[in-house]
Design a protein around this motif. Structure first.
Motif, mmCIF file in Angstrom:
data_model
loop_
_atom_site.group_PDB
_atom_site.id
_atom_site.type_symbol
_atom_site.label_atom_id
_atom_site.label_comp_id
_atom_site.label_asym_id
_atom_site.label_seq_id
_atom_site.Cartn_x
_atom_site.Cartn_y
_atom_site.Cartn_z
ATOM 1 N N VAL A 69 3.737 5.695 0.004
ATOM 2 C CA VAL A 69 5.086 5.126 0.141
ATOM 3 C C VAL A 69 5.769 6.500 0.337
ATOM 4 O O VAL A 69 6.371 6.872 -0.238
ATOM 5 C CB VAL A 69 5.783 4.073 -0.555
ATOM 6 C CG1 VAL A 69 6.755 3.159 -0.102
ATOM 7 C CG2 VAL A 69 4.681 2.751 -1.108
ATOM 8 N N ARG A 93 0.049 -0.616 -7.335
ATOM 9 C CA ARG A 93 0.882 -1.729 -6.742
ATOM 10 C C ARG A 93 2.349 -1.382 -7.471
ATOM 11 O O ARG A 93 2.812 -1.733 -6.009
ATOM 12 C CB ARG A 93 0.155 -3.248 -7.235
ATOM 13 C CG ARG A 93 1.051 -4.455 -7.003
ATOM 14 C CD ARG A 93 0.719 -5.460 -7.162
ATOM 15 N NE ARG A 93 1.319 -6.919 -6.522
ATOM 16 C CZ ARG A 93 2.569 -7.412 -7.344
ATOM 17 N NH1 ARG A 93 2.831 -7.223 -8.631
ATOM 18 N NH2 ARG A 93 2.729 -8.819 -6.707
ATOM 19 N N VAL A 130 3.623 -7.888 -0.259
ATOM 20 C CA VAL A 130 2.901 -7.090 -0.931
ATOM 21 C C VAL A 130 1.698 -7.768 -1.814
ATOM 22 O O VAL A 130 2.166 -9.484 -2.577
ATOM 23 C CB VAL A 130 3.167 -6.541 -1.558
ATOM 24 C CG1 VAL A 130 2.139 -5.556 -3.422
ATOM 25 C CG2 VAL A 130 4.440 -5.306 -1.308
ATOM 26 N N HIS A 168 -7.292 1.378 2.929
ATOM 27 C CA HIS A 168 -6.479 1.939 2.868
ATOM 28 C C HIS A 168 -5.653 1.647 4.545
ATOM 29 O O HIS A 168 -6.878 0.695 5.132
ATOM 30 C CB HIS A 168 -6.480 3.489 2.643
ATOM 31 C CG HIS A 168 -7.539 4.120 3.351
ATOM 32 N ND1 HIS A 168 -8.974 4.071 2.087
ATOM 33 C CD2 HIS A 168 -7.721 5.190 4.403
ATOM 34 C CE1 HIS A 168 -9.257 4.198 3.417
ATOM 35 N NE2 HIS A 168 -9.258 5.358 4.497
ATOM 36 N N GLN A 188 3.595 0.708 -4.997
ATOM 37 C CA GLN A 188 3.649 0.625 -3.737
ATOM 38 C C GLN A 188 5.234 -0.396 -4.041
ATOM 39 O O GLN A 188 6.087 -0.159 -2.647
ATOM 40 C CB GLN A 188 3.114 -0.896 -3.140
ATOM 41 C CG GLN A 188 2.587 -1.201 -2.084
ATOM 42 C CD GLN A 188 2.412 0.109 -0.380
ATOM 43 O OE1 GLN A 188 2.003 1.028 -1.242
ATOM 44 N NE2 GLN A 188 2.933 -0.166 -0.342
ATOM 45 N N HIS A 214 5.563 0.257 7.610
ATOM 46 C CA HIS A 214 5.334 0.879 6.334
ATOM 47 C C HIS A 214 5.664 1.886 6.779
ATOM 48 O O HIS A 214 6.990 1.273 6.130
ATOM 49 C CB HIS A 214 3.848 0.478 6.322
ATOM 50 C CG HIS A 214 3.859 0.152 4.873
ATOM 51 N ND1 HIS A 214 4.415 0.691 3.515
ATOM 52 C CD2 HIS A 214 3.009 -1.179 4.050
ATOM 53 C CE1 HIS A 214 3.654 -0.153 2.521
ATOM 54 N NE2 HIS A 214 3.588 -0.632 2.972
ATOM 55 N N TRP A 251 -4.801 -7.139 -5.489
ATOM 56 C CA TRP A 251 -4.313 -5.444 -5.333
ATOM 57 C C TRP A 251 -5.512 -5.291 -6.096
ATOM 58 O O TRP A 251 -5.975 -3.404 -5.055
ATOM 59 C CB TRP A 251 -3.112 -4.770 -5.426
ATOM 60 C CG TRP A 251 -2.748 -3.721 -5.665
ATOM 61 C CD1 TRP A 251 -3.385 -2.644 -5.670
ATOM 62 C CD2 TRP A 251 -2.049 -3.310 -4.780
ATOM 63 N NE1 TRP A 251 -2.964 -1.135 -5.406
ATOM 64 C CE2 TRP A 251 -2.090 -1.403 -4.583
ATOM 65 C CE3 TRP A 251 -1.271 -3.281 -2.773
ATOM 66 C CZ2 TRP A 251 -1.467 -0.823 -3.440
ATOM 67 C CZ3 TRP A 251 -0.983 -3.181 -2.405
ATOM 68 C CH2 TRP A 251 -1.322 -0.804 -2.352
ATOM 69 N N THR A 298 -2.324 5.077 -5.161
ATOM 70 C CA THR A 298 -0.711 3.899 -5.157
ATOM 71 C C THR A 298 -1.034 2.709 -6.545
ATOM 72 O O THR A 298 -2.007 1.822 -5.791
ATOM 73 C CB THR A 298 -0.500 3.799 -3.845
ATOM 74 O OG1 THR A 298 -0.264 5.464 -3.182
ATOM 75 C CG2 THR A 298 0.688 3.326 -4.333
ATOM 76 N N TYR A 315 -1.282 1.108 3.396
ATOM 77 C CA TYR A 315 -0.653 1.243 1.733
ATOM 78 C C TYR A 315 -2.042 2.457 1.978
ATOM 79 O O TYR A 315 -3.050 2.307 2.715
ATOM 80 C CB TYR A 315 -0.975 0.051 1.055
ATOM 81 C CG TYR A 315 -2.043 -0.695 2.566
ATOM 82 C CD1 TYR A 315 -3.289 -0.587 1.586
ATOM 83 C CD2 TYR A 315 -1.524 -1.817 3.301
ATOM 84 C CE1 TYR A 315 -4.198 -1.550 2.223
ATOM 85 C CE2 TYR A 315 -2.246 -1.904 4.327
ATOM 86 C CZ TYR A 315 -4.063 -1.793 3.227
ATOM 87 O OH TYR A 315 -5.177 -3.150 3.935
ATOM 88 N N THR A 339 -4.767 2.371 -1.213
ATOM 89 C CA THR A 339 -4.977 1.463 -2.816
ATOM 90 C C THR A 339 -5.517 2.287 -3.692
ATOM 91 O O THR A 339 -5.859 2.833 -4.732
ATOM 92 C CB THR A 339 -5.521 0.433 -2.740
ATOM 93 O OG1 THR A 339 -6.871 0.411 -2.169
ATOM 94 C CG2 THR A 339 -5.265 -0.667 -1.662
#
Length: 232
Positions: free
Chosen positions: A82, A112, A139, A154, A115, A50, A145, A110, A105, A107
């Motif tokens: 991101v 999907r 992804v 995360h 992302q 990332h 997700w 953020t 990442y 979640t």
């Protein structure tokens, strides 16, 4: 619970390199990189799947010791959690930043779609060399997700090193001018991903990825593709 959630890490969702997005470096490099490295599939004149960035003052030349579109500054976030792409003109440094982005990442804040949008900002805009499918394939699908988000999953990443695979270095040594058509550099990055979720759940795993990075002279690097397998 721990083993089930750890299986949802982003790095588990890679896909094969799409045939119509293969990266061009030159005829001489084709046989070496296909036969010895299986890193990047090459077509002459054409182009696959990332951030603590490092900066370099000089743009790369035909030597791998030394990157395409102009990314935004590295400070701040691009989309959701991101990060924005760093302004780096050195292939290994950019690849390390990209790997950290891919392995990180959140979640919790953020979606999907965010992302994917954030990851896309790291890609080269030269469509003949870009394989978005190889990157977006990292992804999970929307259902998975959502399941990850239900658990507040995360991840953060620590990059330990990045280097040019031996086969890529040999190909470039055999024909130094081959790089000058697309300026695609093959870099393998190693590191560790730390994953956490609800109720104190956590885990850590070693990670490795081989990336294709485009670094044209006098321009910042961008991401072109991820290889379907790691080559050291």
């Amino acid at each position: 619970m721990r083993s089930r959630l750890r299986s949802l890490s982003l790095s588990s969702f890679g896909a094969g390199w799409s045939a119509n997005r293969r990266i061009a470096i030159g005829v001489a490099a084709v046989a070496v990189l296909l036969a010895l490295a299986a890193v990047v599939a090459l077509l002459t004149g054409g182009g696959n799947r990332h951030p603590t960035p490092e900066r370099a003052a000089t743009a790369p030349t035909g030597s791998p010791s030394s990157s395409e579109a102009t990314p935004q500054p590295s400070s701040g976030l691009g989309s959701g959690s991101v990060p924005t792409p760093p302004q780096i003109a050195e292939p290994v440094a950019y690849a390390k930043a990209a790997a950290q982005m891919l392995w990180s990442y959140d979640t919790r804040n953020t979606s999907r779609d965010q992302q994917l949008a954030g990851m896309r900002a790291w890609m080269t805009t030269e469509t003949e060399y870009a394989d978005w499918a190889s990157v977006s394939g990292q992804v999970p699908d929307p259902v998975l997700w959502s399941r990850m988000a239900d658990q507040d999953q995360h991840a953060t990443a620590h990059v330990t090193e990045g280097h040019y695979p031996g086969a890529f270095q040999q190909a470039l040594a055999d024909d130094p001018s081959a790089i000058t058509e697309a300026y695609i550099y093959v870099v393998t990055v190693n590191g560790t991903q730390q994953i956490a979720w609800k109720n104190g759940g956590a885990g850590a795993e070693d990670r490795a990825v081989t990336l294709a990075v485009q670094c044209r002279p006098h321009q910042d690097c961008t991401l072109a593709a991820l290889a379907p397998s790691v080559t050291q």
